[in-house]
Scaffold this active site. Structure first.
Site, PDB file in Angstrom:
ATOM      1  N   GLU A 273       0.827  -1.215   0.000  1.00  0.00           N
ATOM      2  CA  GLU A 273       0.000   0.000   0.000  1.00  0.00           C
ATOM      3  C   GLU A 273       0.861   1.264   0.000  1.00  0.00           C
ATOM      4  O   GLU A 273       0.850   2.028   0.958  1.00  0.00           O
ATOM      5  CB  GLU A 273      -0.894   0.011   1.240  1.00  0.00           C
ATOM      6  CG  GLU A 273      -1.805  -1.185   1.356  1.00  0.00           C
ATOM      7  CD  GLU A 273      -2.523  -1.268   2.704  1.00  0.00           C
ATOM      8  OE1 GLU A 273      -3.558  -1.940   2.754  1.00  0.00           O
ATOM      9  OE2 GLU A 273      -2.047  -0.662   3.685  1.00  0.00           O
ATOM     10  N   PRO A 274       1.588   1.507  -1.075  1.00  0.00           N
ATOM     11  CA  PRO A 274       2.469   2.678  -1.096  1.00  0.00           C
ATOM     12  C   PRO A 274       1.688   3.961  -1.341  1.00  0.00           C
ATOM     13  O   PRO A 274       0.745   3.977  -2.139  1.00  0.00           O
ATOM     14  CB  PRO A 274       3.385   2.394  -2.279  1.00  0.00           C
ATOM     15  CG  PRO A 274       2.507   1.625  -3.227  1.00  0.00           C
ATOM     16  CD  PRO A 274       1.620   0.775  -2.349  1.00  0.00           C
ATOM     17  N   GLY A 275       2.026   5.019  -0.668  1.00  0.00           N
ATOM     18  CA  GLY A 275       1.460   6.334  -0.936  1.00  0.00           C
ATOM     19  C   GLY A 275       2.590   7.303  -1.207  1.00  0.00           C
ATOM     20  O   GLY A 275       2.931   7.618  -2.343  1.00  0.00           O
ATOM     21  N   ARG A 276       3.242   7.696  -0.109  1.00  0.00           N
ATOM     22  CA  ARG A 276       4.318   8.687  -0.173  1.00  0.00           C
ATOM     23  C   ARG A 276       5.409   8.336  -1.193  1.00  0.00           C
ATOM     24  O   ARG A 276       5.913   9.207  -1.893  1.00  0.00           O
ATOM     25  CB  ARG A 276       4.946   8.782   1.222  1.00  0.00           C
ATOM     26  CG  ARG A 276       5.981   9.851   1.392  1.00  0.00           C
ATOM     27  CD  ARG A 276       6.702   9.652   2.734  1.00  0.00           C
ATOM     28  NE  ARG A 276       5.784   9.476   3.844  1.00  0.00           N
ATOM     29  CZ  ARG A 276       5.312  10.472   4.587  1.00  0.00           C
ATOM     30  NH1 ARG A 276       5.684  11.700   4.362  1.00  0.00           N
ATOM     31  NH2 ARG A 276       4.482  10.225   5.576  1.00  0.00           N
ATOM     32  N   CYS A 355      -2.272  33.640  10.752  1.00  0.00           N
ATOM     33  CA  CYS A 355      -2.112  34.179  12.105  1.00  0.00           C
ATOM     34  C   CYS A 355      -1.783  33.085  13.114  1.00  0.00           C
ATOM     35  O   CYS A 355      -2.571  32.794  14.024  1.00  0.00           O
ATOM     36  CB  CYS A 355      -3.386  34.904  12.512  1.00  0.00           C
ATOM     37  SG  CYS A 355      -3.884  36.092  11.261  1.00  0.00           S
TER      38      CYS A 355
HETATM   39  C1  LIG Z   1      -1.301   5.913   5.287  1.00  0.00           C
HETATM   40  C2  LIG Z   1      -1.381   4.481   4.995  1.00  0.00           C
HETATM   41  C3  LIG Z   1      -0.628   3.927   3.955  1.00  0.00           C
HETATM   42  C4  LIG Z   1       0.319   4.718   3.106  1.00  0.00           C
HETATM   43  O1  LIG Z   1       1.408   5.231   3.804  1.00  0.00           O
HETATM   44  P1  LIG Z   1       2.603   5.915   2.977  1.00  0.00           P
HETATM   45  O2  LIG Z   1       3.581   6.306   3.985  1.00  0.00           O
HETATM   46  O3  LIG Z   1       2.032   7.105   2.288  1.00  0.00           O
HETATM   47  O4  LIG Z   1       3.123   4.916   2.024  1.00  0.00           O
HETATM   48  C5  LIG Z   1      -0.781   2.576   3.706  1.00  0.00           C
HETATM   49  N1  LIG Z   1      -1.620   1.810   4.431  1.00  0.00           N
HETATM   50  C6  LIG Z   1      -2.355   2.322   5.439  1.00  0.00           C
HETATM   51  C7  LIG Z   1      -3.258   1.428   6.205  1.00  0.00           C
HETATM   52  C8  LIG Z   1      -2.264   3.659   5.752  1.00  0.00           C
HETATM   53  O5  LIG Z   1      -2.984   4.168   6.761  1.00  0.00           O
END
Ligand SMILES: *Cc1c(COP(=O)(O)O)cnc(C)c1O
Length: 425
Positions: A273-276, A355
């Site tokens: 589950e990659p995001g960043r 502010c």
């Molecule tokens: C936030 C999250 C991710 C992604 O995390 P990254 O650091 O963006 O890769 C994957 N799985 C779950 C369950 C998350 O909450």
């Protein structure tokens, strides 16, 4: 790392000069590089190819529907944490079978929406939630697939607000409770508990915490197998790093080198589950200098972006490299460093107009001389940038722009004053 680079003294996003883009779309503005997104996605896919994983892009890192669509077209699935994110994924044309749904507080409405959509997997965070999803599935006479999120008690050595796999955090259940949860819920025919889920934190800039957590998860899976629970899936979560400064994060290949051998030949379906790591380096925030101000021996560069546009510095003391898109004297930084001190630069705080004393983008930076009207780039702003933006101080949120080669598209328009009160009418 990405397709933002200086050529002839000015910053380019792929083939477009960032300064020209700022003139055309205004500031502040988020700018993403399509090529960088695709590169990061394919590098991850290739690195883990041997496991044939289901890659579920984490929508919460950057949920723009056009970016999700781009990833869906590459075959990506989606990790969602709310009904709204599920909606985004479906609008982007996601394959529901490749959607995983995590989060500690799923409501009945969200659970029903996910069942309606036919998502592939619920990542369940507690016994109470297991009981609730089981009840809903039974009432609807439908089968759902779920994995139990375990809390492996591993320290990812990241900020405490983004640490999620230690015992004292609210996520998942510890290993002892996981065994009992399988005893209590693992034989239901409506809720099929088919795997375990992990997500230890973000960003995790080393491979060891993954090795430790996955090893613990595999031991649990093994043990559960002996107790008659044949699990078929492991979801190893996200948290792979992005490089906020040069070479900060391991490469996808480095993570894979440590992780793949652990999972090879286990007969488990693997989800990541990659995001960043996909979107972080693929986005920058462009902002224009409004005023310069000195106070005692402090120099402030006051810009038109603020904590409402990019909250990570204020919230996590996060570092984002900042540099003018056309630096005075051609003073181009050869690499993005946390404590860069080039000759001819001066020490400044880059702050926004909000502010709050906590409203800053960077403190104590050595920047080339800037003047009113200059455009600065705030790098590695793609992840948890726009996604966490708000309208605080009644500031309309900035546009999002997607660059592809020499072309760009506005994939989200700048909000108007009317948008500020639209839901109040
Ligand atoms: C936030 C999250 C991710 C992604 O995390 P990254 O650091 O963006 O890769 C994957 N799985 C779950 C369950 C998350 O909450």
């Amino acid at each position: 790392m990405d397709h933002f680079a200086y050529r002839d003294g000015q910053l380019y996003c792929e083939e477009i000069a960032a300064g020209e883009l700022a003139d055309q779309v205004g500031t502040p503005a988020y700018v993403y590089s399509e090529r960088t997104i695709l590169d990061h996605y394919s590098r991850l896919a290739e690195a883990f190819a041997e496991l044939d994983p289901v890659i579920c892009y984490s929508i919460k890192s950057c949920g723009n529907v056009h970016i999700c669509k781009l990833l869906a077209e590459q075959g990506s699935g989606f990790d969602v944490v709310s009904g709204g994110e599920l909606f985004r994924a479906l609008q982007a044309g996601a394959d529901p079978a490749k959607i995983t749904f995590a989060g500690v507080g799923k409501t009945d409405r969200e659970i029903n929406e996910a069942i309606d959509a036919g998502i592939g997997l619920f990542n369940v965070e507690s016994e109470a939630e297991l009981a609730n999803i089981t009840r809903i599935a039974r009432e609807r006479q439908t089968q759902v697939r779920a994995a139990l999120r375990i809390n492996p008690d591993v320290d990812p050595k990241t900020h405490k607000y983004t640490t999620t796999g230690k015992r004292e955090t609210k996520f998942g259940v510890d290993l002892e409770r996981a065994r009992r949860a399988f005893e209590d819920f693992g034989r239901d025919k409506y809720l099929r508990l088919i795997g375990v889920h992990l997500h230890i934190g973000s960003p995790v800039n080393s491979v060891e915490p993954y090795v430790e957590a996955i090893t613990k998860a595999l031991a649990l899976i093994d043990e559960l197998g002996k107790a008659g629970f044949e699990l078929e899936l492991i979801d190893i979560g996200g948290g792979f790093g992005a490089s906020y400064w040069e070479d900060q994060a391991p490469l996808a290949a480095d993570y894979a080198k440590a992780i793949v051998p652990l999972l090879r030949g286990k007969g488990l379906r693997v989800v990541v589950e990659p995001g960043r790591s996909i979107i972080g380096n693929a986005g920058i925030l462009l902002t224009r200098v409004q005023y310069l101000k000195s106070s005692g021996d402090k120099q402030f560069v006051i810009v038109d972006a603020a904590m409402n546009d990019l909250i990570r510095p204020s919230l996590y003391q996060a570092f984002h490299f900042i540099w003018p898109v056309c630096p005075a004297g051609g003073l181009v930084a050869a690499s993005r460093e946390e404590d860069l001190r080039l000759e001819g630069t001066g020490l400044v705080d880059v702050v926004g107009p909000i502010c709050e004393t906590g409203d800053f983008l960077g403190l104590g930076r050595h920047l080339p001389a800037v003047q009113r009207g200059d455009v600065l780039a705030v790098f590695t702003a793609g992840a948890y940038g726009f996604a966490m933006a708000s309208q605080y101080n009644a500031r309309p949120r900035p546009p999002e722009v997607l660059v592809c080669g020499a072309d760009y598209r506005i994939i989200r328009r700048r909000e108007t004053y009317g948008d500020l009160i639209a839901a109040e009418r």
